[in-house]
Design an enzyme around this catalytic site. Structure first.
Site, PDB file in Angstrom:
ATOM      1  N   LYS A  45       0.643  -1.893   0.320  1.00 57.49           N
ATOM      2  CA  LYS A  45      -0.100  -0.396   0.185  1.00 57.49           C
ATOM      3  C   LYS A  45       1.021   0.924  -0.389  1.00 57.49           C
ATOM      4  CE  LYS A  45      -3.680   2.687   0.650  1.00 57.49           C
ATOM      5  NZ  LYS A  45      -4.413   2.944  -0.287  1.00 57.49           N
ATOM      6  N   ILE A  71      -9.763   5.760  -1.463  1.00 60.82           N
ATOM      7  CA  ILE A  71      -9.952   5.468  -0.062  1.00 60.82           C
ATOM      8  C   ILE A  71      -9.252   6.471   0.842  1.00 60.82           C
ATOM      9  CG2 ILE A  71      -7.557   4.323   1.102  1.00 60.82           C
ATOM     10  CD1 ILE A  71      -9.802   2.837  -0.674  1.00 60.82           C
ATOM     11  N   ASN A  99       5.651   1.219  -2.028  1.00 57.19           N
ATOM     12  CA  ASN A  99       4.985   1.840  -3.054  1.00 57.19           C
ATOM     13  C   ASN A  99       4.873   3.395  -1.627  1.00 57.19           C
ATOM     14  OD1 ASN A  99       2.821   3.917  -3.645  1.00 57.19           O
ATOM     15  ND2 ASN A  99       2.615   3.054  -5.405  1.00 57.19           N
ATOM     16  N   ASN A 127       4.093   6.733  -6.077  1.00 54.00           N
ATOM     17  CA  ASN A 127       2.681   7.009  -6.133  1.00 54.00           C
ATOM     18  C   ASN A 127       2.862   8.698  -6.261  1.00 54.00           C
ATOM     19  OD1 ASN A 127       0.350   7.462  -6.704  1.00 54.00           O
ATOM     20  ND2 ASN A 127      -0.679   6.183  -4.489  1.00 54.00           N
ATOM     21  N   CYS A 130      -2.225   9.677  -7.487  1.00 48.18           N
ATOM     22  CA  CYS A 130      -3.498   8.946  -7.079  1.00 48.18           C
ATOM     23  C   CYS A 130      -4.786  10.073  -6.951  1.00 48.18           C
ATOM     24  CB  CYS A 130      -3.029   9.470  -5.099  1.00 48.18           C
ATOM     25  SG  CYS A 130      -4.562   8.173  -4.547  1.00 48.18           S
ATOM     26  N   ASN A 192      -1.939   3.964 -13.331  1.00 43.96           N
ATOM     27  CA  ASN A 192      -3.110   4.278 -11.921  1.00 43.96           C
ATOM     28  C   ASN A 192      -4.137   3.575 -12.233  1.00 43.96           C
ATOM     29  OD1 ASN A 192      -3.755   4.902  -9.137  1.00 43.96           O
ATOM     30  ND2 ASN A 192      -1.665   5.291  -8.889  1.00 43.96           N
ATOM     31  N   GLY A 247      -3.954  -2.846 -15.430  1.00 42.27           N
ATOM     32  CA  GLY A 247      -5.072  -2.424 -15.455  1.00 42.27           C
ATOM     33  C   GLY A 247      -6.024  -3.452 -16.151  1.00 42.27           C
ATOM     34  N   THR A 270      -6.995  -5.245  -8.298  1.00 44.07           N
ATOM     35  CA  THR A 270      -8.760  -5.362  -8.151  1.00 44.07           C
ATOM     36  C   THR A 270      -8.886  -6.658  -7.932  1.00 44.07           C
ATOM     37  OG1 THR A 270      -9.354  -3.417  -9.143  1.00 44.07           O
ATOM     38  CG2 THR A 270     -11.435  -4.752  -9.059  1.00 44.07           C
TER      39      THR A 270
HETATM   40  C1  LIG Z   1      -9.047  -0.283  -3.614  1.00 40.56           C
HETATM   41  C2  LIG Z   1      -7.916   0.385  -4.005  1.00 40.56           C
HETATM   42  C3  LIG Z   1      -6.765   0.626  -3.952  1.00 40.56           C
HETATM   43  C4  LIG Z   1      -5.502   1.522  -4.084  1.00 40.56           C
HETATM   44  N1  LIG Z   1      -4.462   2.161  -3.240  1.00 40.56           N
HETATM   45  C5  LIG Z   1      -3.674   2.808  -3.667  1.00 40.56           C
HETATM   46  C6  LIG Z   1      -2.121   3.053  -3.511  1.00 40.56           C
HETATM   47  O1  LIG Z   1      -1.996   3.172  -2.612  1.00 40.56           O
HETATM   48  N2  LIG Z   1      -1.329   3.790  -4.451  1.00 40.56           N
HETATM   49  C7  LIG Z   1      -0.944   3.220  -5.290  1.00 40.56           C
HETATM   50  O2  LIG Z   1      -0.195   3.605  -6.488  1.00 40.56           O
HETATM   51  N3  LIG Z   1      -1.975   2.572  -6.534  1.00 40.56           N
HETATM   52  C8  LIG Z   1      -3.318   1.979  -5.624  1.00 40.56           C
HETATM   53  N4  LIG Z   1      -4.673   1.344  -6.425  1.00 40.56           N
HETATM   54  C9  LIG Z   1      -4.413   1.935  -8.315  1.00 40.56           C
HETATM   55  C10 LIG Z   1      -3.889   0.505  -8.209  1.00 40.56           C
HETATM   56  O3  LIG Z   1      -2.687   0.036  -8.112  1.00 40.56           O
HETATM   57  C11 LIG Z   1      -4.042  -0.255  -9.771  1.00 40.56           C
HETATM   58  O4  LIG Z   1      -2.795   0.813 -10.595  1.00 40.56           O
HETATM   59  C12 LIG Z   1      -5.099   0.295 -10.693  1.00 40.56           C
HETATM   60  O5  LIG Z   1      -6.306   0.224  -9.353  1.00 40.56           O
HETATM   61  C13 LIG Z   1      -5.285  -0.825 -11.597  1.00 40.56           C
HETATM   62  O6  LIG Z   1      -5.131  -2.174 -11.531  1.00 40.56           O
HETATM   63  P1  LIG Z   1      -5.933  -3.111 -11.087  1.00 40.56           P
HETATM   64  O7  LIG Z   1      -7.065  -2.821 -12.301  1.00 40.56           O
HETATM   65  O8  LIG Z   1      -5.488  -4.370 -11.819  1.00 40.56           O
HETATM   66  O9  LIG Z   1      -6.504  -3.154 -10.270  1.00 40.56           O
HETATM   67  C14 LIG Z   1      -5.412   0.756  -6.081  1.00 40.56           C
HETATM   68  C15 LIG Z   1      -6.840   0.962  -6.332  1.00 40.56           C
HETATM   69  C16 LIG Z   1      -7.519   0.148  -5.455  1.00 40.56           C
HETATM   70  C17 LIG Z   1      -8.849  -1.106  -6.102  1.00 40.56           C
END
Ligand SMILES: Cc1cc2nc3c(=O)[nH]c(=O)nc-3n(C[C@H](O)[C@H](O)[C@H](O)COP(=O)(O)O)c2cc1C
Length: 318
Positions: A45, A71, A99, A127, A130, A192, A247, A270
């Site tokens: 995270k 979040i 991260n 990151n 965000c 992201n 993604g 996800t």
């Molecule tokens: C619940 C949640 C929390 C996330 N928190 C962060 C985070 O703290 N830092 C970050 O760089 N990306 C965060 N992301 C983005 C993911 O790391 C990723 O870039 C994005 O969800 C796309 O990938 P996915 O479709 O496989 O989830 C978060 C995504 C989700 C769904």
């Protein structure tokens, strides 16, 4: 047995699967549901210098083919990370990438400097993108600022690979990709989440307390894939910078698409909420795919997508 190992600017992984930051905690939260020793790397995270409570609920909304999250970077902060989480990270059976997020140059350099001294941290992912916090500077959408930030962070992180995570919420992602590389990024990760919203029609209000959130999951996969392909073709193919693609990856076929588009490794986020063992299953599927294609190394397929106008390949694969 085909070789799944990948080398991300000196960071050697046994296979190309990573977790996406923010979707699986700090370390062992998923240990009962997936074989962590079979992950290429675990990504934590986002950590910020100060502890953050994050946004008010509701912070997550399910959408068709995906989810929206706002979040707001809730996390334990640097001090508690070092005292409470690092002892656990030392026991992780796979490389750990931390991260780091922030709101100022000092935020980033202090937190990343602390990571440089930790043996259990194999690399740092920045990151800068965000979409769910309103305070502070946005680095990820401004090429000049992103280059400067990357340069400053690289100075305090001489011993570890620096991964810069790109925002999709920009007009031209190749400009921020180039800026990060010019600033000293060793690896790029993309993408992201996409800024999006959902409305409760009965209350006539946004479903998320933050109003907007970041869209992730299968709904974004074709767009993420296009952005990886664009960055690979126009930027990283020439600089040799590895890409971690992400993604909406749900299975090995999605991962294979990202690899062909130019990703050296693939992160899964996800999909973990549906099946935490997805990364392990992706590895199994990639092994079968490589075997059927008669390809010895997964790295041979990175960017192997043939586009109109390319030099036609001989057909080496069935
Ligand atoms: C619940 C949640 C929390 C996330 N928190 C962060 C985070 O703290 N830092 C970050 O760089 N990306 C965060 N992301 C983005 C993911 O790391 C990723 O870039 C994005 O969800 C796309 O990938 P996915 O479709 O496989 O989830 C978060 C995504 C989700 C769904």
């Amino acid at each position: 047995m085909p070789d799944l190992s990948v080398n991300l600017a000196g960071l050697k992984l046994s296979n190309p699967t990573l977790t996406c930051s923010g979707t699986c905690g700090y370390a062992f939260e998923y240990a009962d549901f997936m074989d962590l020793s079979r992950l290429g790397a675990f990504v934590t995270k986002s950590i910020t210098r100060e502890e953050r409570k994050g946004n008010e609920p509701a912070r997550i909304v399910e959408t068709r083919g995906g989810m929206l999250n706002a979040i707001g970077l809730a996390n334990v902060g640097l001090d508690r990370f070092v005292t409470e989480k690092v002892p656990q990270l030392k026991k992780m059976p796979c490389p750990v990438i931390v991260n780091v997020a922030g709101h100022s140059f000092d935020d980033y350099t202090e937190t990343c400097g602390a990571m440089n001294g930790l043996d259990c941290v194999a690399g740092v992912e920045l990151n800068v993108s965000c979409p769910n916090v309103k305070d502070g500077l946005t680095f990820g959408t401004h090429p000049g600022r992103l280059k400067e930030l990357t340069h400053e962070v690289k100075k305090v992180l001489p011993g570890k690979p620096l991964i810069v995570k790109l925002s999709p919420n920009v007009e031209d992602i190749t400009l921020t990709a180039r800026a990060a590389i010019d600033g000293g990024a060793d690896v790029l990760s993309l993408v992201n989440t996409f800024t999006a919203m959902s409305i409760d029609i009965h209350k006539r209000r946004p479903r998320l307390a933050n109003v907007t959130g970041g869209l992730s999951g299968p709904a974004i996969k074709p767009i993420a894939l296009h952005l990886v392909s664009r960055v690979y073709r126009n930027v990283t193919k020439h600089t040799g910078t590895p890409i971690i693609g992400m993604g909406g990856v749900q299975n090995w076929m999605d991962a294979a698409e990202f690899i062909l588009a130019g990703s050296s490794a693939v992160a899964i986020g996800t999909a973990l909420f549906v099946d935490p063992a997805t990364p392990n299953k992706v590895c199994d599927g990639l092994v079968e795919w490589l075997t059927k294609q008669k390809v010895d190394r997964v790295s041979d397929l990175v960017g192997a997508l043939e586009l109109p106008g390319d030099e036609p390949r001989q057909a080496p694969y069935p």
